[in-house]
Design a protein around this motif. Sequence first.
Motif, PDB file in Angstrom:
ATOM      1  N   HIS A 189     -31.386  16.090 -42.317  1.00  0.00           N
ATOM      2  CA  HIS A 189     -32.586  16.622 -42.970  1.00  0.00           C
ATOM      3  C   HIS A 189     -32.269  17.907 -43.727  1.00  0.00           C
ATOM      4  O   HIS A 189     -31.578  18.779 -43.217  1.00  0.00           O
ATOM      5  CB  HIS A 189     -33.677  16.902 -41.931  1.00  0.00           C
ATOM      6  N   PRO A 207     -25.828  17.351 -42.355  1.00  0.00           N
ATOM      7  CA  PRO A 207     -27.089  17.227 -41.624  1.00  0.00           C
ATOM      8  C   PRO A 207     -27.967  16.142 -42.254  1.00  0.00           C
ATOM      9  O   PRO A 207     -27.897  15.900 -43.464  1.00  0.00           O
ATOM     10  CB  PRO A 207     -27.738  18.604 -41.784  1.00  0.00           C
ATOM     11  N   TYR A 210     -23.601  27.447 -44.808  1.00  0.00           N
ATOM     12  CA  TYR A 210     -22.610  26.596 -44.147  1.00  0.00           C
ATOM     13  C   TYR A 210     -21.231  26.986 -44.667  1.00  0.00           C
ATOM     14  O   TYR A 210     -21.043  27.126 -45.875  1.00  0.00           O
ATOM     15  CB  TYR A 210     -22.834  25.117 -44.494  1.00  0.00           C
TER      16      TYR A 210
END
Length: 64
Positions: free
Chosen positions: A33, A31, A22
């Motif tokens: 999960h 996010p 990222y």
Amino acid sequence: MEAGGEVEDDGDGETSVDLVVYQTDGYGVFPIHEPEVPVLWCVPSDAREDESFPWGEVARLEAR
């Protein structure tokens, strides 16, 4: 994952990923999960504190 960032086909129509990278300042929404593969957060030196990232490793990038 092959050099050049291509995603490999496992031969059964599925794809596999070995690492998630990222590029963020960390001020957005993370996010929900955690991926099942290692995560690297590439962030600028003035991004949020390392402890703010929910999982993975944080790499601080210095401007030149």
